[in-house]
Structures are given as C-alpha cells and as structure tokens.
Enzyme design. Structure first.
Site, short mmCIF file in Angstrom:
data_model
loop_
_atom_site.label_atom_id
_atom_site.label_comp_id
_atom_site.label_asym_id
_atom_site.label_seq_id
_atom_site.Cartn_x
_atom_site.Cartn_y
_atom_site.Cartn_z
N HIS A 97 -43.97 54.85 -19.26
CA HIS A 97 -45.12 55.75 -19.22
C HIS A 97 -45.62 56.02 -17.81
N GLY A 130 -41.76 21.60 12.38
CA GLY A 130 -42.87 22.55 12.28
C GLY A 130 -42.26 23.88 11.88
N TYR A 175 -50.43 14.10 15.69
CA TYR A 175 -50.33 14.04 14.23
C TYR A 175 -50.74 12.67 13.73
N TYR A 228 -37.06 23.31 20.19
CA TYR A 228 -37.47 24.60 19.63
C TYR A 228 -36.21 25.38 19.32
N GLN A 240 -34.81 44.56 -24.46
CA GLN A 240 -35.37 44.30 -25.80
C GLN A 240 -35.75 45.59 -26.54
N ASP A 242 -38.45 30.50 13.13
CA ASP A 242 -38.34 29.69 14.34
C ASP A 242 -39.10 28.40 14.10
N VAL A 269 -42.73 45.24 -9.17
CA VAL A 269 -42.23 46.33 -8.32
C VAL A 269 -42.72 47.65 -8.90
N TYR A 295 -56.58 58.65 -8.80
CA TYR A 295 -55.46 59.49 -8.36
C TYR A 295 -55.15 60.54 -9.42
N GLU A 306 -49.58 17.95 20.66
CA GLU A 306 -49.93 18.03 19.25
C GLU A 306 -50.03 16.58 18.79
N HIS A 362 -54.26 49.20 -16.79
CA HIS A 362 -54.77 50.20 -15.84
C HIS A 362 -54.84 51.52 -16.61
P1 FAD Z 1 -40.46 47.72 -16.82
O1 FAD Z 1 -40.33 49.17 -16.83
O2 FAD Z 1 -41.58 47.14 -17.57
O3 FAD Z 1 -39.10 47.15 -17.34
C1 FAD Z 1 -38.94 45.79 -17.72
C2 FAD Z 1 -38.11 45.79 -18.97
O4 FAD Z 1 -37.77 44.46 -19.31
C3 FAD Z 1 -38.84 46.37 -20.14
O5 FAD Z 1 -38.19 47.52 -20.59
C4 FAD Z 1 -38.85 45.25 -21.15
O6 FAD Z 1 -38.68 45.69 -22.47
C5 FAD Z 1 -37.68 44.39 -20.69
N1 FAD Z 1 -37.81 43.01 -21.12
C6 FAD Z 1 -38.88 42.18 -20.93
N2 FAD Z 1 -38.66 41.00 -21.49
C7 FAD Z 1 -37.43 41.05 -22.04
C8 FAD Z 1 -36.65 40.12 -22.77
N3 FAD Z 1 -37.10 38.89 -23.03
N4 FAD Z 1 -35.43 40.51 -23.20
C9 FAD Z 1 -34.97 41.74 -22.94
N5 FAD Z 1 -35.67 42.67 -22.26
C10 FAD Z 1 -36.88 42.32 -21.81
N6 FAD Z 1 -45.88 53.02 -10.20
C11 FAD Z 1 -45.68 53.94 -9.26
O7 FAD Z 1 -44.91 53.71 -8.35
N7 FAD Z 1 -46.33 55.13 -9.28
C12 FAD Z 1 -47.22 55.43 -10.25
O8 FAD Z 1 -47.82 56.50 -10.26
C13 FAD Z 1 -47.48 54.45 -11.26
N8 FAD Z 1 -48.39 54.69 -12.21
C14 FAD Z 1 -48.59 53.77 -13.17
C15 FAD Z 1 -49.51 54.08 -14.16
C16 FAD Z 1 -49.73 53.16 -15.17
C17 FAD Z 1 -50.72 53.51 -16.25
C18 FAD Z 1 -49.03 51.92 -15.17
C19 FAD Z 1 -49.27 50.92 -16.23
C20 FAD Z 1 -48.14 51.65 -14.17
C21 FAD Z 1 -47.91 52.55 -13.16
N9 FAD Z 1 -47.01 52.28 -12.14
C22 FAD Z 1 -46.77 53.23 -11.20
C23 FAD Z 1 -46.30 51.01 -12.04
C24 FAD Z 1 -44.89 51.14 -12.59
O9 FAD Z 1 -44.93 51.75 -13.83
C25 FAD Z 1 -44.24 49.79 -12.75
O10 FAD Z 1 -44.51 48.99 -11.62
C26 FAD Z 1 -42.73 49.92 -12.88
O11 FAD Z 1 -42.42 50.84 -13.89
C27 FAD Z 1 -42.09 48.59 -13.21
O12 FAD Z 1 -40.73 48.77 -13.47
P2 FAD Z 1 -39.85 47.56 -13.98
O13 FAD Z 1 -38.49 48.05 -14.17
O14 FAD Z 1 -40.05 46.40 -13.10
O15 FAD Z 1 -40.54 47.11 -15.36
N1 THG Z 2 -45.84 23.75 16.83
C1 THG Z 2 -44.91 23.08 16.14
N2 THG Z 2 -44.04 23.73 15.36
C2 THG Z 2 -44.08 25.08 15.23
C3 THG Z 2 -45.04 25.81 15.96
C4 THG Z 2 -45.94 25.10 16.77
N3 THG Z 2 -43.24 25.72 14.41
C5 THG Z 2 -43.48 27.06 14.05
C6 THG Z 2 -43.94 27.87 15.24
N4 THG Z 2 -45.06 27.20 15.86
C7 THG Z 2 -42.80 27.98 16.19
N5 THG Z 2 -43.12 28.74 17.36
C8 THG Z 2 -43.10 28.23 18.63
C9 THG Z 2 -43.00 29.12 19.67
C10 THG Z 2 -42.88 28.65 20.98
C11 THG Z 2 -42.89 27.27 21.22
C12 THG Z 2 -43.07 26.40 20.18
C13 THG Z 2 -43.15 26.87 18.87
C14 THG Z 2 -42.68 26.77 22.60
N6 THG Z 2 -41.75 27.39 23.32
C15 THG Z 2 -41.29 26.91 24.60
C16 THG Z 2 -41.07 28.10 25.53
O1 THG Z 2 -40.65 29.15 25.04
O2 THG Z 2 -41.33 27.97 26.70
C17 THG Z 2 -39.97 26.24 24.34
C18 THG Z 2 -39.42 25.61 25.54
C19 THG Z 2 -38.18 24.82 25.24
O3 THG Z 2 -37.39 25.20 24.35
O4 THG Z 2 -37.98 23.82 25.90
O5 THG Z 2 -43.27 25.81 22.99
O6 THG Z 2 -46.85 25.67 17.40
N7 THG Z 2 -44.85 21.77 16.21
#
Ligand code: FAD
Ligand code: THG
Length: 835
Positions: A48, A572, A665, A545, A36, A558, A366, A265, A663, A231
């Site tokens: 900036h 789960g 439920y 699992y 833009q 997992d 970012v 900073y 477990e 900021h």
């Molecule tokens: P931007 O640079 O904002 O780019 C996004 C672009 O999208 C803009 O140019 C905008 O015009 C465009 N846009 C938005 N909407 C539209 C639309 N609808 N159509 C078309 N274009 C659009 N980070 C660091 O890592 N180190 C630092 O020291 C640091 N110092 C900072 C100091 C200050 C005072 C500030 C404010 C920030 C600082 N940051 C710093 C953070 C950093 O500036 C930003 O996180 C980074 O620049 C973001 O980059 P970007 O490309 O995501 O966003």
């Molecule tokens: N319970 C349930 N779901 C889950 C988890 C849970 N999902 C996400 C997370 N926790 C998954 N992690 C695990 C890790 C290990 C086991 C179960 C879930 C586990 N492992 C047996 C072993 O390694 O001995 C498996 C044996 C087999 O495969 O027969 O029990 O906590 N519901």
C-alpha cells in the site's frame, strides 16, 4: 558452472524482490523467495506504499541508496511504462527555521551529488497551483521550497511484480502463501527454512520481512531492534481543480510535496489527493493482535499491514491540509487507513548477519525509497563479502545490548516517529531515555555543572559550567569568535577556557564511553595479528594504533591495541560493530584450530577511564602515585600497571587531544575515588574537568581522524592519511592484498585539512566544498581550533587539490573561502606528546 549457495529470502516485498534481482544479476542461482501472502499482493507495507521518494538525507549512504533506487526503478519498465514517475520533489517552508533547514538540506544534496535548488513562493505555486497563495489560519504562509527534479513516485507494488517476473525467468523460485515458521540450524549455522509446507534447505537465509522482522529474529534468538508503527494515509474524493489533469486513476503530474511544518506529505492519485500524516500520536502495533487474514481473503483494502482508519487522529491534519491546499474544502476523505511499517532507535535500516547465527541475514526497516540500494549493498555483502557503501549507520550490530531491549526500542522508535519531520541539529540529543549509562564520575560531573549529550546510551559532558569563571581569565588570543545561532546550539564559549587550561595546565577527561574490549587466550595474538594492520606481536607493555580493514582494503575501524601480558590485550574500539566482528572472528579461528581460542569481552561498563592530559599532568600524578611516570618510566604509546593512591590503575601513555599524559583505567568501583584523588592533587596546578567541546577541537588541531565521520569502509588508509598505521613489511592480514594493489595506484581523492579564511566562520560537517566553483567534495569534521586560532574543517577532495589551494565551503547557502593547509595544525613535531 560453480554452484552458488542456496539462498532463501523471506518476504516478497520491495526489499526481498530487489535482493533476488541483485543476486541474480551477480550470477547467483539457487534462490527461493518465501512469502506468506499471495504473490500478486503480498499484504506487507509495500502493498500500500504511496511511493514517494525524497532522496536527500543527512546520511550520504541513505542518499546514495535512494538515488540508486530511482535509477533502478526508472530502468524497470513494461509496456513502455517505467516504475518511477520522475515528477520532482518539493519540500515547503512556512517558518524561517524551516527555510534555513532547507538551505542545509540543499547542502546535503550537493555534497552527495543530488541536483536541487531553493525556490521562492511563486515558483512553489507554479509547481503546485493548488497551494494557498495567501496567509494560513495562523498567519504563516509559504516562504519557499527545496526543489529536487530527480525525486518522484515509485510504483512499488508494480515494481515487485516486474521483479518477480524477471527473476523467475532467471530461475528464482517463488513460494507464495507460504509462511516461514522456523529456521533450521546446525552448529550455529543455518541449514534451512521451515515453512507451512515443508523445509527448504539453505546455506544463507535473508530475512526481508519488513515489520515482521522482530518475529523472524525470534526464531533464531536474535533481537531485531525495530518497532512496527501505524501511520495514517488518506485519499480524498475528486478535487474539482484537478479534473482532467491526469489520465490514469493513479496518475500524477505535480511534484511530490512535503509540508513538514505540519508533518504532512502529498501526492496526486488521478484527480484525488493522497495525504500522509506523521502528525498523530505514535501508534505502536501489537503483532499478536494483527488481523489474521487468509491469503485468499486479501485485497487492496484488506491486508495485514492495513489497520482501520482512526478519523479522530486525522482531524488536525485535515484542517492543516485544507489550509495548505484550499481546494480541499471542496473534497472529502474518501478512504483512509492506518498502515504499518518499521521504525528503529536511530531511524536507520537494519542490515547484516546475525552475529550468533552464521548465514542468517537481515535487511529490514527499509523504506521503498532506499530499497534497491539496500538490496544492492546486501548482494555485495553476500556475493563479494563486502558492500561498496559505508554501512556503519545501517549495521544490524551497531546497537549496544541495552539498545535492543523491547523497552528501549519502543521508546526511541516512537520518539523517532514524532521527530521525523522536525528540524534537527546534528548534536541534538535524545530526550529519553537519559542517564541510562553513566560513568562513576557522573556525580562529580553534575556537581561541576556538566552539560551532557548522549552517545550510545552514555552521558558525555560537553563542558562544565563550573569553568565559566575561567572566561574572565582567558587571555585575549584564546578567545573564540562568536558563533552564528545554529552552530552555537549545544556549544559553549566555556570550551575555549577548557582547551586553554588543557594546553597550558592540565585537564581531566571522562573517557569511559570509549568502547573497550579485552581479548585474551592463547589465540589472542594470532587473531589480532590477522585482523589488524599493526604489528601487535610486541612485548607486553606495547600499545599500537592500527586499523581493521575489510578484504577490499576499506577501513572497518581504527583501534588501539595494548598488550597487557602474553595472552591479554586491551582494545579501544569505535562501536559494538567492532565487538561483534572480533567475537565472530575469534569463534571462527577456534573452530579452525581449537588450540587458538580467544575470548573477546566487552569491559566498557565494568571499567572506567580518565584522560589526564596537559603539560602539568606529570606534576599532578606525581603527587598521588609513587610509580615512575617519567618519560623513561613510561614512554609514549606504552602501558603499565601503576597505583594511584592505592588504586590499581592501567596507565596508557597516549592522548587523542595531543598532550602529555595518560589514559588511566580502573575498574568501576574505584572510579570515583580515582577522580577525586586526581582532582584534589591537581588543584594547585589549575586542573579542570573538561568536556567534549574542547576535546573535539583539540583532536582536530592534532589531525586525529574520527572513524565513521572522517573515514569509513569506503576509504582506504593511504587516501585517509593513515598509511603510517600499516606495519612495515607486514603481510597476511585482512585487506593486505587489496592494500598492496592500492599502494601502486595514485589515489583519486584525499582527506584534507582546511582552514576558513575569514578566521571566524564555523561549519558543522557534511557541507559541500567547491573547487573552481564546482562541488567537488564534502566536509567531514569541523571545529574551531582554539590553540591555532582558526576554524578547521576536514574534507574529502579530489587528489589534484593541493596544499595552499583555495576552495569554498557552502554553509547556509553562503560560500566561505577556505585554504587547504598542511597538517597537523598543532604540534607537528610531537614535542608535547613525547616529552
Ligand atoms: P514488506 O513490504 O512488508 O514485505 C515483507 C514481506 O514479508 C511481507 O510481504 C510479509 O508478508 C512477508 N513475511 C513476513 N513474515 C513472513 C513469514 N513468517 N513468512 C513468509 N513471509 C513473511 N516508503 C517510502 O519510501 N515512501 C513512501 O511514500 C512511503 N509511504 C508509506 C505510507 C504508509 C502508509 C506506510 C505504512 C509505509 C510507507 N512507506 C513508504 C514505507 C514502506 O512502505 C516500507 O518501508 C517498505 O514497503 C518496506 O518494504 P519491505 O519489503 O521491507 O517490507
Ligand atoms: N583511545 C584509545 N583507543 C581508541 C581511541 C582513543 N580507539 C578508538 C579511537 N580512539 C582511535 N583513534 C585514535 C586516533 C589517533 C590516536 C589514537 C587513537 C593517536 N595517534 C597517534 C598519531 O597519529 O600521532 C599514533 C602514533 C603512533 O602510532 O605511534 O594517538 O582515544 N585507547
């Protein structure tokens, strides 16, 4: 030449231009960047940004994004001048707490491969001769610092120009002064981008709109959980002491500097100093009230991301700066502004595809610091379908629905701003909002004196004060060594008693926060069979699992898959990312074959779960249920419907703590009654309510991995010790081909179980591990193993390190001897679980 998809990137800031470049370098053409603002200085945050790049971060992923950005900006140059001035980075400590924090930070740097060292106050002064060598107004002084030679200053605005020019040469189209006003869609897919000067057809749209991200999201009904905050940044007048040091007006020679004890900073701008402050009140920005500045009116001092300076908010920071750098008494504030950028509920960036709009991607919140790394991962996602880097802390879909509400985003993002430079404990919970999600047992837990920490909005008990009395009875061999003050935070000796009771009697665990999905419909089996490594096409009653893999064989998650009936499975899972993944895949499956539809529903909040575990679990449940829960009646890893005191319960026989039990439920309305029935029935057997402290210790004793901590999408099942969860002879599931290839290659690394030799020293996770004196890996999870009577640490180590080998873990700058140990440490014969 095969046509690559038509890509439109929104935003020509540091993220959008890096993404164009990363796509071009992967052979994609057909890219349009819409901006833009004027392309020469677009007016977003990048225009900036002072460009400080401190790479070290508790997150491995963020650190790697930063070091990639450094390398890329170093290689990006024109007229012999690169876009990165590698001055080094210096973070100061003026309190003992900060000095300790810097030791931990050095640990992160070492774990993630960044070179750094702790230096004393004299050396800090050598790097920054302007530093106050005496005492500050309140008596503090510089105690030391963390010096990272590869940190430095990015020339972000210049990098954008060089990236535009080189990608333009490669065929990328740039449309400046063009505003995106809408996203054209057809059948849930993007088809183009509507702009102030017409529609641009597109297969893929990537929003790199920085703090405008929420507005762009609205165009497709997507909640982008970021908050624009202002900021403060100021530039001083010339500082006499700096005269003649830097040739260029923006030049700098001293390391970039952080004074986190006062949220500040610094960098040089020629003979002036730039000061950034996070010390002021959070200043959320009303996007409606943003000044509307035409492209032709924009300048370095006038752009939408630059709000007027509010001097009163800077007053304290100016005093603190003069305290730190006394030369500033001879300078004034020349120029200041309140610059806008994005904050998120957990501080991480937002990356990925919108779950409900195919082809709409986001790369927002970012920093310049991570920009090229984020762009690279996004390009991998778009081109290869899978980034090489673990994105679990960056995924757009990682938040629960409630966490994307305006209220939640506003409150938590402001809190993150306030805490940005604070010394944070890894377990430190949010202060607010709390009690957002509570299980039906919450009233009883409070009565029992639960100490709660927060996770995904849920209140989770870590221990119960009601169990403190058990410490009197705790047998000597179960007593844990005293913790150092840092690892003692958010921890209690009561956990030892809770582990003891669980292993010797029985405990009640609140498993409600474990995310649960229902997958149902005629296509449910096919969906789960295709996405998981397990054979889930078993008879109802089976629990499996298994893993969800990415195409490259990396572990997405997992999960446990319980087949409740022919067409209904209960899963789960680990987070909302899994939910959105399954939901999207189900939709694709139904689109390909409408008879194969499946519903994926999040049933976490409408249900609850109690883990009833321990050698006496069967005695307890026998008192309140007439169902057959003998080993024959319900075998290990089987599920069935039972009644507990008349309440309908789904019992699943498995245990993350490695004990006999289930477990249990039920739907939310019965939860409290179920808890009361079990608690009452268990009294004569010594039942206790137990928390996460005991739970985490027991799961590590049992060797159960925690996804996101022990293994991520960067790891493959075999090296992670999870080869057993791949069904024998199964083919055709996502990741199968990559795995088959993997199986042939020897792994270069492995997840290992370590025990600390002194038997008493604890670590917390992410510490570097040294092999033969050199950093060679890092700790994932750690806990004291109450039953095995040793501190346990799991760690990624080179494959050559073998069981019995000695290694060292660095904790607060001290090396702890540890031994690689066979696992699991507890009940390797599975006698407890299968009995
Ligand atoms: P931007 O640079 O904002 O780019 C996004 C672009 O999208 C803009 O140019 C905008 O015009 C465009 N846009 C938005 N909407 C539209 C639309 N609808 N159509 C078309 N274009 C659009 N980070 C660091 O890592 N180190 C630092 O020291 C640091 N110092 C900072 C100091 C200050 C005072 C500030 C404010 C920030 C600082 N940051 C710093 C953070 C950093 O500036 C930003 O996180 C980074 O620049 C973001 O980059 P970007 O490309 O995501 O966003
Ligand atoms: N319970 C349930 N779901 C889950 C988890 C849970 N999902 C996400 C997370 N926790 C998954 N992690 C695990 C890790 C290990 C086991 C179960 C879930 C586990 N492992 C047996 C072993 O390694 O001995 C498996 C044996 C087999 O495969 O027969 O029990 O906590 N519901």
């Amino acid at each position: 030449m095969s046509a690559s998809p038509r890509v439109v990137i929104i935003g020509a800031g540091i993220v959008g231009t890096n993404l164009a470049d990363e796509l071009v370098s992967r052979g994609w053409s057909n890219i349009t960047v819409v901006e833009q603002g004027p392309l020469e200085l677009a007016g977003g945050s990048t225009s900036h940004a002072p460009g400080l790049v401190f790479q070290t971060n508790p997150s491995k992923t963020m650190t790697e994004f930063a070091s990639y950005t450094v390398d890329k900006l170093l290689s990006l140059s024109a007229n012999g001048v690169s876009c990165f001035n590698q001055l080094g980075g210096l973070e100061l400590a003026t309190t003992e707490g900060r000095l300790e924090d810097l030791k931990r930070k050095l640990g992160y740097a070492t774990s993630w491969g960044i070179d750094g060292r702790l230096i004393d106050a004299d050396e800090c002064e050598k790097h920054w001769p302007l530093l106050n060598s005496g005492a500050f107004a309140d008596g503090r002084k510089v105690l030391g610092g963390l010096y990272v030679p590869s940190d430095g200053l990015a020339s972000a605005a210049r990098a954008v120009q060089l990236l535009i020019s080189r990608t333009r040469d490669a065929g990328v189209t740039y449309l400046g002064s063009t505003t995106v006003t809408g996203i054209a869609q057809w059948a849930g897919k993007v088809t183009g981008v509507e702009t102030s000067s017409g529609v641009i057809p597109a297969d893929i749209v990537v929003s790199c709109a920085g703090f405008w991200g929420r507005e762009l999201g609205k165009l497709v009904g997507l909640k982008v959980p970021l908050l624009p905050l202002a900021h403060q940044y100021v530039k001083t007048t010339a500082v006499p002491e700096l005269a003649g040091r830097n040739e260029m007006p923006n030049g700098a020679g001293m390391p970039i500097l952080r004074y986190q004890d006062r949220d500040l900073y610094y960098r040089e701008h020629g003979d002036c100093i730039g000061i950034g402050s996070y010390a002021h009140r959070p200043m959320p920005v009303d996007m409606e009230a943003l000044p509307k500045i035409g492209a032709d009116e924009m300048s370095e001092h006038r752009m939408p991301s630059r709000l007027d300076f509010t001097l009163e908010d800077f007053a304290q920071s100016w005093e603190d700066s003069q305290d730190l750098l006394p030369a500033l008494h001879r300078a004034q504030i020349q120029d200041g502004f309140n610059g806008i950028f994005s904050f998120t509920p957990d501080g991480g960036p937002l990356m990925g595809e919108a779950p409900d709009v195919a082809g709409f991607f986001v790369a927002e919140a970012v920093w310049v610091t991570h920009s090229a790394g984020v762009a690279k991962a996004m390009a991998e996602l778009l081109v290869d379908g899978q980034p090489r880097t673990d994105l679990h802390g960056c995924e757009l879909t990682r938040f629960e629905k409630v966490q994307t509400s305006d209220e939640y985003v506003s409150e938590t993002s402001q809190q993150n701003f306030v805490e940005i430079y604070d010394v944070m404990h890894p377990l430190q919970p949010k202060e607010s909002p709390r009690d957002l999600r509570v299980s039906p047992f919450n009233v009883r837990q409070k009565e029992l004196g639960a100490f709660f920490l927060e996770s995904a909005g849920w209140e989770r008990p870590h221990w119960f004060e009601a169990n403190r009395g058990l410490l009197e009875e705790l047998p000597a061999e179960w007593q844990a060594p005293e913790r150092d003050p840092w690892s003692a935070l958010y921890s209690s000796p009561i956990s030892a008693a809770e582990a003891w009771r669980t292993r010797t009697a029985v405990g009640l665990y609140d498993m409600t926060p474990l995310k649960r999905l229902s997958v149902s419909g005629p296509g449910a089996q096919a969906l789960l069979q295709r996405l998981s490594t397990g054979n889930i096409a078993k008879k109802p009653g089976a629990v499996t699992y298994c893993l969800l893999l990415a195409d490259d064989g990396g572990i997405r998650s997992d999960v446990t898959v319980a087949r409740l009936d022919e067409e209904t499975f209960q899963l789960g899972v680990n987070s909302n990312v899994d939910f959105d993944y399954l939901r999207v895949e189900a939709r694709k499956q139904a689109a390909a074959d409408p008879s194969q539809w499946a519903h994926v529903t999040d049933i976490t909040g409408s249900t609850c779960c109690i883990g009833l575990w321990g050698p006496l679990a069967r005695e307890v449940i026998g008192k309140v249920s007439g169902d057959d829960l003998s080993n024959e009646g319900l075998k290990y890893f089987r599920t069935k419907e039972i009644s507990v005191g008349g309440i309908p319960v789904t019992a699943m026989r498995l245990s993350y703590v490695g004990e006999l039990g289930w477990e249990l439920y039920t739907t939310a309305e019965y939860g409290l009654k179920l808890w009361d029935l079990l608690f009452e029935a268990g009294q004569e057997h010594g039942i206790i309510a137990a928390g996460r402290g005991a739970f985490n210790s027991m799961r590590l004793e049992k060797g159960y991995r925690l996804w996101g901590t022990d293994m991520t999408s960067e790891h493959h099942p075999y090296e992670s010790g999870l080869g057993f969860s791949i069904a024998k002879d199964k083919v055709g599931f996502v990741g199968a081909e990559a795995l088959a290839a993997r199986k042939e290659q020897p792994a270069s690394r492995a997840l290992r179980c370590l025990t600390v030799d002194d038997g008493t020293s604890l670590v917390l996770g992410k510490e570097p591990v040294y092999v033969n004196g050199d950093p060679a890996g890092y700790v994932t999870s750690a806990a004291y193993g109450y039953s095995v009577r040793k501190p346990i640490a799991y760690a990624w180590l080179p494959a050559g390190v073998e069981i019995g080998d000695s290694v060292e873990i660095e904790y607060f700058g001290k090396r702890l001897a540890a031994t690689v140990t066979a696992e699991p440490l507890f009940d390797p014969g599975m006698e407890r679980l299968r009995g």
